[in-house]
Write a protein that holds these residues in place. Structure first.
Motif, PDB file in Angstrom:
ATOM      1  N   GLN A  83       7.495  -8.531   4.218  1.00  0.00           N
ATOM      2  CA  GLN A  83       8.370  -7.112   4.064  1.00  0.00           C
ATOM      3  C   GLN A  83       8.654  -6.232   5.443  1.00  0.00           C
ATOM      4  O   GLN A  83       9.524  -5.813   5.746  1.00  0.00           O
ATOM      5  CB  GLN A  83       7.595  -6.319   3.146  1.00  0.00           C
ATOM      6  N   THR A 126       1.882  -1.480  -5.052  1.00  0.00           N
ATOM      7  CA  THR A 126       1.712  -2.463  -4.364  1.00  0.00           C
ATOM      8  C   THR A 126       0.725  -3.257  -4.965  1.00  0.00           C
ATOM      9  O   THR A 126      -0.249  -2.639  -5.676  1.00  0.00           O
ATOM     10  CB  THR A 126       1.523  -2.149  -2.855  1.00  0.00           C
ATOM     11  N   ARG A 136      -0.377   3.016  -8.484  1.00  0.00           N
ATOM     12  CA  ARG A 136      -0.028   1.967  -6.992  1.00  0.00           C
ATOM     13  C   ARG A 136       1.126   1.196  -7.437  1.00  0.00           C
ATOM     14  O   ARG A 136       1.283   0.524  -8.455  1.00  0.00           O
ATOM     15  CB  ARG A 136      -1.413   1.253  -6.991  1.00  0.00           C
ATOM     16  N   TRP A 140       2.235  -9.857   0.906  1.00  0.00           N
ATOM     17  CA  TRP A 140       3.712  -9.453   0.960  1.00  0.00           C
ATOM     18  C   TRP A 140       3.924  -8.558   2.207  1.00  0.00           C
ATOM     19  O   TRP A 140       5.159  -8.488   2.518  1.00  0.00           O
ATOM     20  CB  TRP A 140       3.898  -8.561  -0.279  1.00  0.00           C
ATOM     21  N   PHE A 148      -2.639   1.186   1.202  1.00  0.00           N
ATOM     22  CA  PHE A 148      -2.869   0.171   0.263  1.00  0.00           C
ATOM     23  C   PHE A 148      -3.577   0.561  -0.824  1.00  0.00           C
ATOM     24  O   PHE A 148      -3.715  -0.196  -1.942  1.00  0.00           O
ATOM     25  CB  PHE A 148      -3.267  -1.171   1.050  1.00  0.00           C
ATOM     26  N   LEU A 152      -2.338  -8.980   0.377  1.00  0.00           N
ATOM     27  CA  LEU A 152      -1.556  -8.309   0.966  1.00  0.00           C
ATOM     28  C   LEU A 152      -0.730  -9.105   1.650  1.00  0.00           C
ATOM     29  O   LEU A 152      -0.108  -8.711   2.782  1.00  0.00           O
ATOM     30  CB  LEU A 152      -2.190  -7.258   1.943  1.00  0.00           C
TER      31      LEU A 152
END
Length: 335
Positions: free
Chosen positions: A192, A182, A180, A188, A145, A186
């Motif tokens: 996903q 993403t 990045r 998403w 991340f 978080l």
């Protein structure tokens, strides 16, 4: 043979017809059997025997381990709720587990390698074990991340304000150099990450846990049989391939489970003077039995030990501590 348990399993890999299988437990003349049967689309079956023996407990250990292997491969029970559902998949740690799953499946290996190298340097400089600096799980999360502010770091499970303050600047220095794709927060990830993908990963984690459980059970059985036969620690070490230190630690676990290990302890302490044993016992009474180093210092002070003698002293402290704790629990239960 009488079948006492069976469940149908199925797996759809998307590339062929659905794969079918059965997991079953049977009993015949006091012997337990456990197996897996793959059923081909044309009806032919291929059997794989997982276990045959008299121990129900060992059978359960094998069952949990081998079944999680199949579940991690994508097999699912046709009849839900009969066995081994993933306890944590809908619990309070659900979100953290999904983030961990995603990080292990889709994290940057290049960044993870860089983070591991950083951890080794930090550990060496501070003379600490690497896991005290940061766990593999935390480094995986960072690699996936790439948080670039302290606020983002704190959104990752396992990173609190102390860790962020201590190491956050180093981590952000590494992640800020990367582009990045993403973003934070978080949420998403939960949309996903496919549920089947998550379940297979979750069962893979349990597979390791149940493998350790099976190995621990078999080691306990080997040790208990050896103790009953009057084997020494050296003989048990030869039979199991374990070091004396690991055997003594396992011995402590057997005592906690209620098994009698006194025969082995008595043999190992036979050559130790009674006065030395009494001094150690008294030190446990005065200092407690949580830490061994204060007891070692109380009994031996600065007295040097011969080569290998320090390890032997700690081993004997552990053996006497087993006796000390056993007597403590017996007195408590008698009250």
């Amino acid at each position: 043979m009488q079948i006492v348990f069976m469940n149908q399993m199925s797996r759809n890999d998307g590339a062929s017809d659905e794969n079918s299988a059965q997991v079953w437990i049977g009993e015949e003349e006091g012997m337990w059997r456990l197996g897996w049967r793959d059923i081909e689309p044309d009806g032919h079956a291929q059997d794989d025997d997982w276990y045959e023996g008299s121990s129900w407990q060992e059978l359960l250990c094998v069952y949990r381990h081998r079944l999680t292997m199949k579940l991690s491969e994508g097999y699912r029970p046709v009849i839900e709720g009969i066995f081994h559902e993933p306890e944590d998949s809908k619990g309070k740690n659900h979100a953290a587990l999904k983030l961990q799953c995603y990080s292990e499946l889709y994290g940057s290996e290049e960044l993870y390698t860089e983070l591991c190298a950083w951890r080794r340097r930090k550990a060496a400089a501070g003379r600490k074990a690497p896991y005290f600096i940061a766990s593999n799980r935390v480094l995986r999360l960072i690699s996936a991340f790439t948080p670039q502010t302290e606020e983002e770091l704190l959104q990752l499970p396992g990173i609190g304000s102390n860790k962020a303050a201590e190491h956050g600047a180093d981590w952000i220095e590494m992640t800020s150099k990367l582009e990045r794709i993403t973003a934070f927060p978080l949420d998403w990830v939960f949309r996903q990450l496919k549920e089947e993908e998550f379940l297979s990963w979750l069962y893979k984690q349990k597979e390791h846990k149940y493998k350790q459980e099976l190995e621990n059970y078999r080691m306990s059985r080997t040790m208990l049989m050896g103790i009953a036969e009057g084997l020494t620690l050296d003989q048990l070490s030869q039979n199991t391939g374990m070091s004396r230190r690991d055997l003594v630690e396992h011995l402590e676990g057997l005592e906690k489970e209620g098994y009698d290990t006194e025969l082995l302890i008595r043999m190992e302490l036979e050559s130790m003077p009674d006065t030395e044993q009494s001094a150690i016992w008294k030190a446990f009474e005065e200092l407690g039995d949580t830490f061994l180093k204060p007891v070692m210092q109380r009994v031996y002070g600065q007295e040097p030990a011969a080569e290998g003698g320090m390890e032997q002293r700690y081993e004997r402290l552990r053996l006497i501590r087993i006796r000390f704790r056993r007597q403590h629990f017996e007195k408590r239960d008698a009250v």
